[in-house]
Design a protein around this motif. Structure first.
Motif, PDB file in Angstrom:
ATOM      1  N   VAL A   5      -5.032  -1.617  13.931  1.00 50.23           N
ATOM      2  CA  VAL A   5      -5.529  -1.183  12.621  1.00 50.23           C
ATOM      3  C   VAL A   5      -4.838  -2.009  11.539  1.00 50.23           C
ATOM      4  N   ILE A   6      -5.553  -2.240  10.457  1.00 54.59           N
ATOM      5  CA  ILE A   6      -4.998  -2.982   9.330  1.00 54.59           C
ATOM      6  C   ILE A   6      -5.048  -2.086   8.092  1.00 54.59           C
ATOM      7  N   PRO A   7      -4.366  -2.462   7.007  1.00 57.11           N
ATOM      8  CA  PRO A   7      -4.352  -1.588   5.840  1.00 57.11           C
ATOM      9  C   PRO A   7      -5.749  -1.132   5.423  1.00 57.11           C
ATOM     10  N   GLY A   8      -5.884   0.162   5.148  1.00 54.46           N
ATOM     11  CA  GLY A   8      -7.164   0.707   4.728  1.00 54.46           C
ATOM     12  C   GLY A   8      -7.992   1.256   5.873  1.00 54.46           C
ATOM     13  N   ASP A   9      -7.560   1.032   7.118  1.00 55.16           N
ATOM     14  CA  ASP A   9      -8.306   1.574   8.254  1.00 55.16           C
ATOM     15  C   ASP A   9      -7.957   3.052   8.454  1.00 55.16           C
ATOM     16  N   ASN A  20       4.244   5.255   6.806  1.00 56.29           N
ATOM     17  CA  ASN A  20       3.402   4.072   6.646  1.00 56.29           C
ATOM     18  C   ASN A  20       1.902   4.376   6.590  1.00 56.29           C
ATOM     19  N   TYR A  22      -1.196   6.813   4.137  1.00 62.75           N
ATOM     20  CA  TYR A  22      -1.406   7.623   2.942  1.00 62.75           C
ATOM     21  C   TYR A  22      -2.679   8.444   3.107  1.00 62.75           C
ATOM     22  N   TYR A  29      -5.066   7.101   6.058  1.00 64.24           N
ATOM     23  CA  TYR A  29      -5.314   5.670   6.190  1.00 64.24           C
ATOM     24  C   TYR A  29      -4.008   4.931   6.441  1.00 64.24           C
ATOM     25  N   THR A  31      -1.278   1.851   6.005  1.00 63.23           N
ATOM     26  CA  THR A  31      -0.881   0.926   4.940  1.00 63.23           C
ATOM     27  C   THR A  31      -0.328  -0.378   5.498  1.00 63.23           C
ATOM     28  N   THR A  32       0.001  -0.400   6.780  1.00 61.70           N
ATOM     29  CA  THR A  32       0.488  -1.642   7.375  1.00 61.70           C
ATOM     30  C   THR A  32      -0.300  -1.911   8.655  1.00 61.70           C
ATOM     31  N   ILE A  33      -0.183  -3.148   9.127  1.00 65.84           N
ATOM     32  CA  ILE A  33      -0.820  -3.475  10.397  1.00 65.84           C
ATOM     33  C   ILE A  33      -0.104  -2.701  11.502  1.00 65.84           C
ATOM     34  N   ARG A  46       4.352  -4.147  11.840  1.00 64.41           N
ATOM     35  CA  ARG A  46       5.184  -4.880  10.872  1.00 64.41           C
ATOM     36  C   ARG A  46       5.610  -3.889   9.806  1.00 64.41           C
ATOM     37  N   THR A  47       6.893  -3.774   9.592  1.00 62.58           N
ATOM     38  CA  THR A  47       7.362  -2.923   8.506  1.00 62.58           C
ATOM     39  C   THR A  47       8.476  -3.644   7.776  1.00 62.58           C
TER      40      THR A  47
END
Lengths: 198, 246
Positions: A5-9, A20, A22, A29, A31-33, A46-47
Motif C-alpha cells: 500500500v502507498i500513501p492514501g490507500d 502511520n 489517519y 488510510y 500515510t507511508t508505504i 519506510r518510516t
C-alpha cells in the motif's frame, strides 16, 4: 496475499487507530508505504524515527559543553546528556547508549542511563526494519551475535553499534540482507544460511 | 505559447507525434535511484527526464526559519544547462525556476503531514535532465514518488498533467511544440483520492467548457499515472530475480 500500500490507500473501512495511518470519514488510510498481510495487519516499510520517551537510543557525542554533551541521534534534534548524571567524562566522537528521559515541547531531548560504548563500528539501519533485525525474542540478533563473535547493540533510532573484535564484514552482509529481504518470510533461514557459509 | 509557426499541430485528428488528443506520452518511473538521498526517483515521460531527491526531516537551516509547529518544505526545481535545445543559461536559480519551485512547494505542503516533524525542514530537489514540454508536472510526479520512498508521511499521492488547446482541439500532456505554438497550456495537479486541485496554472485562454473537458481527461489520465507511481514503489520490494553474490 500480501499487498503493497502507498500513501492514501485504504487499510480498513473502519475507523482504527494504527500508527502511520489517519482516519477520514470512518475509513483508515495509510500515510507511508507499507504492506498489508492476509489478516489485514498493516506493516510500514519506510518510516522516519520520531523519538519517544523510554526509547533506547545510540548516539555519537558531537558537542562538549560544561553543562553536558550534545549527542547526534540521526534525527533533526540533538540529544542532551547533563554532566551531573555522569561519573566519567565523555569526549567528542564517543559512542553512547542511553534512554530517552524526557522530550520537551520545543523538541529538546534529555537522555538518561547513559553508558559509554567501547570502540566499535556504527551502522545506520532503517527504523522500519529494526523489528526484523531483532527477531522474535531476539532470535535473529542472537544468531548474528553468535556468528560474528562479538557484541551488537541496537538503538531504536536506527543506529547500531558493533564491537571491534567481531567479524564486521560478515555483520554488514547480514545487515544488508535484512534490509533487502525484511519484507519476505523465512528471513531467519536466509540469514542462518548466509552465516553458515563462513 | 504565444509564438507563431506554420507548422500544423493537428493532422487528420492526430497530433505531431502521432498521439490521439487524450493520449499521454509513455511514462517510466524508477524509485530509489540515489543512495545518499533518503528517497529518490527517476522519471521519463516522453522525452522529459527528471531526477528527484528527498532529504530530511532535518535541522532547519537557517535556524530562525524554523516553524515550532510544523516542518517547512523546501523545493528546488532546477534545469540543467543541457536540458533543452534552447539556451537555458548557466545552472542555478532563475526567475522561471524560482516560480516553479514555489508552486511545487504549494503542492507538497498540502499532502505531507508537516505537523509530525516540528522545527525541521524537508528538502525536495527536482533536477530536470532533459526537457520536452511539461517539466513541472513531470517533476511533481517524480517528487511524490521520492517522498513516498523516503517514508515521509503523506495524506495522499498526487498526480500532475498538462492539458491545453492546439488549433481548437483540447489535448492532454502537451509536448514542446504544442506548448510553444498551441493556444493554451494548463498545468494541473490533483490529489489522487479526493481529486483536490493542488495546482492550476493556465497560459492562454480557455472557455469554461474547455476547462471542464481538460479536468475530465486529466482525471482519467491520472489513474494511469497513479498506477505507474504505485508500480515504481512496489518494484523496490519486488522479488529480485538476479541472485545476489555474497
Amino acid at each position: 496475499m500480501k499487498k503493497i500500500v502507498i500513501p492514501g490507500d485504504i487499510i480498513t473501512s473502519t475507523e482504527m487507530n494504527i500508527p502511520n495511518t489517519y482516519n477520514e470519514n470512518g475509513v483508515t488510510y495509510a500515510t507511508t508505504i507499507g504492506m498489508v498481510d492476509e489478516t489485514g495487519r498493516y506493516v510500514p516499510l519506510r518510516t522516519i524515527y520520531a523519538p519517544r520517551s523510554e526509547d533506547i537510543v545510540i548516539g555519537i557525542v558531537v558537542g562538549v559543553r560544561s553543562a553536558g554533551y550534545s549527542v547526534d541521534l540521526g534525527i533533526s534534534n540533538y540529544g542532551f546528556i547533563p554532566s551531573r548524571f555522569l561519573k566519567r567524562k565523555l569526549s567528542l566522537g564517543d559512542f553512547v547508549v542511553a534512554n530517552i528521559r524526557t522530550i520537551a515541547d520545543n523538541g529538546d531531548i534529555d537522555l538518561g542511563d547513559v553508558r559509554k560504548l567501547p570502540d566499535g563500528k556504527m551502522v545506520e539501519f532503517p527504523t522500519a526494519k529494526i523489528a526484523r533485525l531483532i527477531g522474535r525474542q531476539s532470535s535473529m540478533l542472537n544468531l548474528i551475535k553468535e556468528a560474528i563473535g562479538g557484541d551488537v547493540v541496537v538503538g531504536n533510532n536506527g543506529y547500531i553499534w558493533v564491537s571491534e573484535e567481531s567479524n564486521i564484514p560478515l555483520f554488514m552482509k547480514a545487515v544488508d540482507l535484512v534490509i533487502e529481504r525484511a519484507h519476505t518470510s523465512g528471513l531467519t533461514d536466509q540469514i542462518s544460511e548466509l552465516l553458515k557459509k563462513r | 505559447m504565444g509564438e507563431h509557426s506554420d507548422k500544423k499541430l493537428i493532422i487528420d485528428g492526430k497530433r505531431v507525434d502521432g498521439r490521439k488528443p487524450d493520449e499521454s506520452r509513455p511514462m517510466r518511473i524508477q524509485a530509489g535511484v540515489l543512495k545518499n538521498a533518503r528517497g529518490s526517483a527517476l522519471i521519463e515521460w516522453g522525452l522529459n527526464k527528471v531526477i528527484a531527491g528527498v532529504y530530511g526531516p532535518r535541522e532547519c537551516i537557517p535556524k530562525h526559519g524554523a516553524n515550532p509547529h510544523k516542518a517547512i518544505i523546501k523545493v528546488k526545481y532546477a534545469m540543467t544547462p543541457f536540458a533543452s535545445k534552447e539556451e537555458h543559461g548557466r545552472a542555478g536559480p532563475s526567475r522561471r525556476s524560482s516560480e516553479i519551485s514555489k508552486v511545487i512547494r504549494g503542492v507538497f505542503e498540502q499532502v505531507i503531514e508537516v505537523e509530525r516533524y516540528p522545527k525541521t525542514q524537508i528538502d525536495i530537489h527536482l533536477e530536470v535532465l532533459q526537457a520536452h514540454g511539461g517539466t513541472r508536472v513531470t517533476a511533481i510526479n517524480a517528487g511524490i514518488v521520492a517522498l513516498a520512498e523516503a517514508g515521509i508521511p503523506m495524506k495522499d499521492m498526487v498526480f500532475a498533467i498538462a492539458g491545453g488547446k492546439a488549433e481548437g482541439n483540447i489535448i492532454l500532456d502537451l509536448s514542446k511544440d504544442e506548448d510553444n505554438f498551441g493556444q493554451s497550456d494548463t498545468a494541473i495537479c490533483m490529489s489522487h483520492r479526493n481529486k483536490d486541485i493542488l495546482l492550476l496554472q493556465m497560459d492562454g485562454l480557455l472557455t469554461k467548457d474547455e476547462i471542464s473537458k481538460i479536468f475530465e481527461m486529466s482525471e482519467k489520465a491520472g489513474e494511469e499515472i497513479h498506477e505507474k507511481q504505485k508500480q515504481a514503489l512496489s518494484d523496490i520490494y519486488g522479488e529480485k530475480e538476479q541472485k545476489v553474490e555474497w
